[in-house]
Design a protein around this motif. Sequence first.
Motif, PDB file in Angstrom:
ATOM      1  N   ASP A 370       0.892  -1.244   0.021  1.00  0.00           N
ATOM      2  CA  ASP A 370      -0.087  -0.075  -0.053  1.00  0.00           C
ATOM      3  C   ASP A 370       0.921   1.173  -0.072  1.00  0.00           C
ATOM      4  O   ASP A 370       0.285   2.413  -0.495  1.00  0.00           O
ATOM      5  CB  ASP A 370      -0.985   0.083   0.958  1.00  0.00           C
ATOM      6  CG  ASP A 370      -2.017  -0.890   0.920  1.00  0.00           C
ATOM      7  OD1 ASP A 370      -2.256  -1.579   0.027  1.00  0.00           O
ATOM      8  OD2 ASP A 370      -2.793  -1.097   2.197  1.00  0.00           O
ATOM      9  N   ASP A 371       2.145   1.250   0.683  1.00  0.00           N
ATOM     10  CA  ASP A 371       2.786   2.325   0.807  1.00  0.00           C
ATOM     11  C   ASP A 371       4.204   2.326   0.357  1.00  0.00           C
ATOM     12  O   ASP A 371       5.124   2.819   0.565  1.00  0.00           O
ATOM     13  CB  ASP A 371       2.862   2.823   2.179  1.00  0.00           C
ATOM     14  CG  ASP A 371       3.484   1.968   3.023  1.00  0.00           C
ATOM     15  OD1 ASP A 371       3.521   0.724   2.811  1.00  0.00           O
ATOM     16  OD2 ASP A 371       3.984   2.258   4.221  1.00  0.00           O
ATOM     17  N   GLY A 372       4.611   1.184  -0.759  1.00  0.00           N
ATOM     18  CA  GLY A 372       5.740   1.160  -1.378  1.00  0.00           C
ATOM     19  C   GLY A 372       5.975  -0.245  -1.937  1.00  0.00           C
ATOM     20  O   GLY A 372       4.853  -0.731  -2.540  1.00  0.00           O
ATOM     21  N   MET A 373       6.984  -0.929  -1.806  1.00  0.00           N
ATOM     22  CA  MET A 373       7.402  -2.175  -2.257  1.00  0.00           C
ATOM     23  C   MET A 373       8.403  -3.195  -1.768  1.00  0.00           C
ATOM     24  O   MET A 373       9.183  -2.346  -1.060  1.00  0.00           O
ATOM     25  CB  MET A 373       7.723  -1.895  -3.890  1.00  0.00           C
ATOM     26  CG  MET A 373       8.811  -0.932  -4.100  1.00  0.00           C
ATOM     27  SD  MET A 373       9.029  -0.331  -5.735  1.00  0.00           S
ATOM     28  CE  MET A 373       7.541   0.927  -5.819  1.00  0.00           C
ATOM     29  N   ILE A 374       8.407  -4.108  -1.978  1.00  0.00           N
ATOM     30  CA  ILE A 374       9.675  -5.213  -1.209  1.00  0.00           C
ATOM     31  C   ILE A 374      10.117  -5.743  -2.560  1.00  0.00           C
ATOM     32  O   ILE A 374       9.646  -6.504  -3.457  1.00  0.00           O
ATOM     33  CB  ILE A 374       8.871  -6.135  -0.549  1.00  0.00           C
ATOM     34  CG1 ILE A 374       8.108  -5.282   0.751  1.00  0.00           C
ATOM     35  CG2 ILE A 374       9.933  -7.280  -0.007  1.00  0.00           C
ATOM     36  CD1 ILE A 374       7.493  -6.699   1.453  1.00  0.00           C
ATOM     37  N   ILE A 375      11.592  -5.672  -2.890  1.00  0.00           N
ATOM     38  CA  ILE A 375      12.305  -6.333  -3.699  1.00  0.00           C
ATOM     39  C   ILE A 375      13.129  -7.235  -3.393  1.00  0.00           C
ATOM     40  O   ILE A 375      14.146  -6.969  -2.597  1.00  0.00           O
ATOM     41  CB  ILE A 375      13.117  -5.004  -4.579  1.00  0.00           C
ATOM     42  CG1 ILE A 375      11.681  -3.954  -5.120  1.00  0.00           C
ATOM     43  CG2 ILE A 375      13.721  -5.603  -5.757  1.00  0.00           C
ATOM     44  CD1 ILE A 375      12.325  -2.541  -5.295  1.00  0.00           C
ATOM     45  N   GLU A 376      13.178  -8.386  -4.073  1.00  0.00           N
ATOM     46  CA  GLU A 376      14.289  -9.396  -3.732  1.00  0.00           C
ATOM     47  C   GLU A 376      15.369  -9.359  -4.888  1.00  0.00           C
ATOM     48  O   GLU A 376      14.842  -9.410  -6.093  1.00  0.00           O
ATOM     49  CB  GLU A 376      13.594 -10.834  -3.733  1.00  0.00           C
ATOM     50  CG  GLU A 376      12.373 -10.923  -2.860  1.00  0.00           C
ATOM     51  CD  GLU A 376      12.890 -11.141  -1.267  1.00  0.00           C
ATOM     52  OE1 GLU A 376      13.900 -11.323  -1.004  1.00  0.00           O
ATOM     53  OE2 GLU A 376      12.087 -10.717  -0.284  1.00  0.00           O
ATOM     54  N   GLY A 377      16.509  -8.787  -4.550  1.00  0.00           N
ATOM     55  CA  GLY A 377      17.374  -8.558  -5.412  1.00  0.00           C
ATOM     56  C   GLY A 377      18.148  -9.995  -6.059  1.00  0.00           C
ATOM     57  O   GLY A 377      18.023 -10.975  -5.416  1.00  0.00           O
TER      58      GLY A 377
END
Length: 432
Positions: A370-377
Motif C-alpha cells: 500500500d505504501d511502497g514495495m518489497i524487492i528481492e534482489g
Amino acid sequence: MSVKKINPTTNLKGKIHIPGDKSISHRSVMFGSIALGTTEITHFLNGADCLSTIDCFRKLGVDIEQRPDCILVHGKGLHGLSAPADILNVGNSGTTTRLMSGILAGQDFTSVMSGDDSLNSRPMGRIMKPLNSMGAHITSIHGNNCAPLKIEPGNLHGIDYQSPVASAQVKSAVLLAGLYADGTTSVTEPALSRNHTELMLKSFGADISSIQHTDGTATAHIAPCKELYAQKIQVPGDISSAAYFIAAALLVPGSELLIQNVGINPTRAGILEVCQNMGADITYLNQKNAGGEPTADLLVKYSHLHGTTIKGSMIPTLIDEIPMIAVMAAHAEGTTVIKDAAELKVKETNRIDTVTEGLKAMGAEITPTDDGMIIEGGTSLTGAHIQSYLDHRIAMAFAIAGLTAQGETIIENSQCVDVSYPEFFTTLESLQ
C-alpha cells in the motif's frame, strides 16, 4: 510517439554535466517574477515543465528573456502581475500548478489554470484546502479536486497549517500565499520536505524561518512581505537527473563516471544516503555552496550492492528517485524494503504500479504494498517492452535497467524524458 531501444553494455566512462535542478529552476522564475528588478538565472533547466512556468508568467505580464547563457526575468513586484487574457496552460507540471496557486491566491484578478490529461487527473485538493482556509477562492471547475482550477480574488490571512504529508509543493503553496496574508503563516510537516522555497525566498528578502523539532516534524514560518528583490541565481545540477547516471555507474560492470556540479541539499539527497547504505563507491569532490545550495562533483564507480530499508523521514528526500532505487534494488544482493511512500501513487503515474509492472516484465521479484514495495534482489534481468505511460522517471529508470538486462529493452513513449532531461538519451549514448 517515440520508441527507444536499449541494449546491454559495459564500461561506462566519462564526465558529464547534469541539467539544472528542476525544482530550483521553477522557483527562480516564479520568485523573480514577483520580485522588483531583473533576476538573472544561469544553468536553467530548459525542460518542458520549466518552460510551462515561463509561459504562464509571461501571460501574467512578466517580460522573460531566454538568452543562450541565461534567463532574465524582469520582475513586476509582489503586486505587479496582471490578469491573463487566456487560460494558464501548465502542461504536465504539478510544481507549476501547485506553487502558482499560492501566488495567484494573493492577486486581485481571476485566473484559470489547466494542463494536459495527466496533470488534470492529479490531486489538487491538498493545496486547495489550506489555501481556501486562508481566505482564497480556489475551485475545481469539474468538481473533482483536480485542475482546471479557477482562482478568484480573496483576502488572505495567516494560518498555522498542519500538513498531513511532507510535501514541498503543499508547503510552498501555503508559504507563497503567506507573502500576501495579513499575518504570519506557518506550515508544520510530519517530516522535513525539500527546502528550496525557504532558502530562495530568504535570499529574495522574505522574512522566513524554519525549525526541525525533536520529534522529526518541521515547521516553516513566513511573515507578510512588502516586496521581494531580484537576485542572481546559479542553478545546481539536478540530483534527480543525476540519479540515473549514479545508478548506471554503480550497476554496469567496469564503469566509472564523474558527475559534475550536482546539488546535494540534504533535503533532496536521500538517494546518496541510500547508495551509501547499499555499499556504493561514491566520492565527493569539489564541494562548494552557491546561494545556500550545496553542490559537489560525484565520482561513482561500479559496486556490488546489497539490500536496504528505506522509510520514514528519508522518503521526502528521495521520493522522485524511488523508480531508480527500485531498479538498483533488483540488482542488489538481498531484500530491499520501501515503505511510507504512498505519495508515489499521485505522481505522473501511480509509481508503485508502474515500477512493479516494469520490473516484473524484466523478471525481477517485486511485491507492491500500500505504501511502497518489497524487492528481492539478485535475479538477472531480461530485456522487455516497457510502457512509460508518459512518466519521465519511469522511462529513464528502465532505460538504465536495460543497460544490464539480457537482450533488448524497448522504452515506449520515450519522448516523455523531455519534461526534465531532454538530452538524457544523447548523454547516455555518449558514455558507451
